[in-house]
Design a protein around this motif. Structure first.
Motif, PDB file in Angstrom:
ATOM      1  N   LYS A  99       2.110  -1.184  -3.976  1.00  0.00           N
ATOM      2  CA  LYS A  99       2.463  -1.290  -5.388  1.00  0.00           C
ATOM      3  C   LYS A  99       2.138  -2.681  -5.924  1.00  0.00           C
ATOM      4  CE  LYS A  99       6.345  -0.661  -8.600  1.00  0.00           C
ATOM      5  NZ  LYS A  99       7.790  -0.305  -8.716  1.00  0.00           N
ATOM      6  N   LEU A 100       2.443  -3.715  -5.139  1.00  0.00           N
ATOM      7  CA  LEU A 100       2.153  -5.084  -5.562  1.00  0.00           C
ATOM      8  C   LEU A 100       0.645  -5.329  -5.641  1.00  0.00           C
ATOM      9  CD1 LEU A 100       4.810  -7.202  -3.618  1.00  0.00           C
ATOM     10  CD2 LEU A 100       4.618  -6.929  -6.095  1.00  0.00           C
TER      11      LEU A 100
ATOM     12  N   THR B   7      -0.683  -3.834  -8.726  1.00  0.00           N
ATOM     13  CA  THR B   7      -0.297  -4.626  -9.900  1.00  0.00           C
ATOM     14  C   THR B   7      -1.220  -5.816 -10.075  1.00  0.00           C
ATOM     15  OG1 THR B   7       2.031  -3.997  -9.661  1.00  0.00           O
ATOM     16  CG2 THR B   7       1.565  -5.971 -10.956  1.00  0.00           C
ATOM     17  N   ILE B   8      -1.534  -6.474  -8.967  1.00  0.00           N
ATOM     18  CA  ILE B   8      -2.387  -7.669  -9.009  1.00  0.00           C
ATOM     19  C   ILE B   8      -3.846  -7.304  -9.246  1.00  0.00           C
ATOM     20  CG2 ILE B   8      -3.206  -9.646  -7.657  1.00  0.00           C
ATOM     21  CD1 ILE B   8      -0.450  -9.511  -6.183  1.00  0.00           C
TER      22      ILE B   8
ATOM     23  N   THR C 270       6.420 -11.375  -2.031  1.00  0.00           N
ATOM     24  CA  THR C 270       6.628 -11.200  -3.465  1.00  0.00           C
ATOM     25  C   THR C 270       5.281 -11.140  -4.172  1.00  0.00           C
ATOM     26  OG1 THR C 270       6.640 -13.590  -3.887  1.00  0.00           O
ATOM     27  CG2 THR C 270       8.758 -12.557  -3.320  1.00  0.00           C
ATOM     28  N   GLU C 271       5.311 -10.816  -5.438  1.00  0.00           N
ATOM     29  CA  GLU C 271       4.082 -10.803  -6.231  1.00  0.00           C
ATOM     30  C   GLU C 271       3.452 -12.196  -6.263  1.00  0.00           C
ATOM     31  OE1 GLU C 271       2.507  -9.702 -10.747  1.00  0.00           O
ATOM     32  OE2 GLU C 271       4.500  -9.038 -10.079  1.00  0.00           O
ATOM     33  N   GLU C 272       4.296 -13.217  -6.263  1.00  0.00           N
ATOM     34  CA  GLU C 272       3.796 -14.596  -6.289  1.00  0.00           C
ATOM     35  C   GLU C 272       3.022 -14.936  -5.018  1.00  0.00           C
ATOM     36  OE1 GLU C 272       5.484 -19.186  -6.805  1.00  0.00           O
ATOM     37  OE2 GLU C 272       6.866 -17.474  -6.752  1.00  0.00           O
TER      38      GLU C 272
ATOM     39  N   THR D 125      -0.239 -12.920  -4.981  1.00  0.00           N
ATOM     40  CA  THR D 125      -1.188 -13.462  -5.949  1.00  0.00           C
ATOM     41  C   THR D 125      -1.872 -14.700  -5.389  1.00  0.00           C
ATOM     42  OG1 THR D 125       0.084 -12.608  -7.833  1.00  0.00           O
ATOM     43  CG2 THR D 125      -1.449 -14.409  -8.273  1.00  0.00           C
TER      44      THR D 125
END
Length: 249
Positions: free
Chosen positions: A18-19, A22-23, A103-105, A108
């Motif tokens: 999912k992440l 998103t990215i 995390t998304e961070e 990324t």
């Protein structure tokens, strides 16, 4: 980009996918594969993925068994709950090492690292993604001491550090000389594969590293062959990058 996810925990795999989506909404994601055997089968047949996200411990063993049985050409981002496998991971096409829960961070940042390496290697016309090309840099420093100018070869410098707000270099035979350049300027003049900026205070030579040990709070304690005025400690946020630097030879 074709991305393969190798992760035996379904809940974690779903969160990771999912992440990633998103990215990079355009990513073609395969998986998750939960076992070493499934990963070997997948990677043994074309086409090869462009990037792999891989857990260390899989349902039927360690992921490092995959590299013994299949030819893995894609860069790998390791996602794990354990930090003790970092060195081995970077020997196996690893370009990043993310500790769970991610995390998304953090993802990324990993994608930015992949993009940066690809741009760099494209400019250098280097393939595959490793090893990185060696960089050229300054060969010596002119220093002044006891009313004399002395040329110090870079290969004889164990480390640079900040002493009383001024940078100084220390040679392998423990001789110290003050410099009139900032540590930022010095660092920019040196080959990055040979010298590493540990923190704001220290810039060290790869050949000066004696050993590295785990320290409190997932930090690393670095021991050099030439004595330093204080302990050299690497924060947990930079520990993986430092281990990668040590191994990328």
């Amino acid at each position: 980009m074709k991305i393969l996810v190798i992760e035996d925990e379904i809940k974690t795999a779903k969160a990771l996918i999912k992440l990633i989506s998103t990215i990079d909404p355009d990513a073609e994601i395969t998986g998750p594969l939960q076992t070493v055997s499934a990963a070997i089968e997948n990677l043994s047949a074309p086409p090869s993925p462009d990037l792999i996200f891989m857990d260390i411990q899989l349902a039927d063993g360690s992921c490092f068994e995959i590299f013994k049985e299949a030819t893995v050409t894609a860069p790998v981002i390791f996602c794990t709950a354990y930090d003790e496998y970092a060195i081995e991971a970077f020997k196996a096409n690893g370009i990043d090492y993310i500790l769970k829960p991610f995390t998304e961070e953090t993802l990324t940042a990993a994608f930015k690292k992949v993009a940066g390496l690809r741009r760099s290697l494209a400019q250098q016309d280097v393939n595959p993604i490793y090893p990185l090309p060696l960089q050229q840099g300054k060969k010596s420093f002119l220093v002044f001491r006891d009313n004399k100018y002395v040329v110090i070869a870079v290969e004889n410098i164990a480390f640079f550090y900040i002493k009383n707000d001024f940078p100084a270099l220390v040679t392998f035979d423990a001789k110290e000389y003050t410099l009139n350049q900032s540590l930022d300027t010095i660092s920019a003049q040196l080959p990055q594969e040979q010298f590493y900026r540990i923190n704001r205070q220290y810039l060290i030579n790869f050949n000066a590293v004696h050993e590295v040990e785990h320290y409190f709070g997932r930090k690393l304690l670095v021991h050099l062959k030439t004595a330093t005025p204080e302990k050299i400690i690497i924060g947990k946020n930079k520990a993986t990058e430092f281990l990668h630097w040590l191994d990328n030879r």
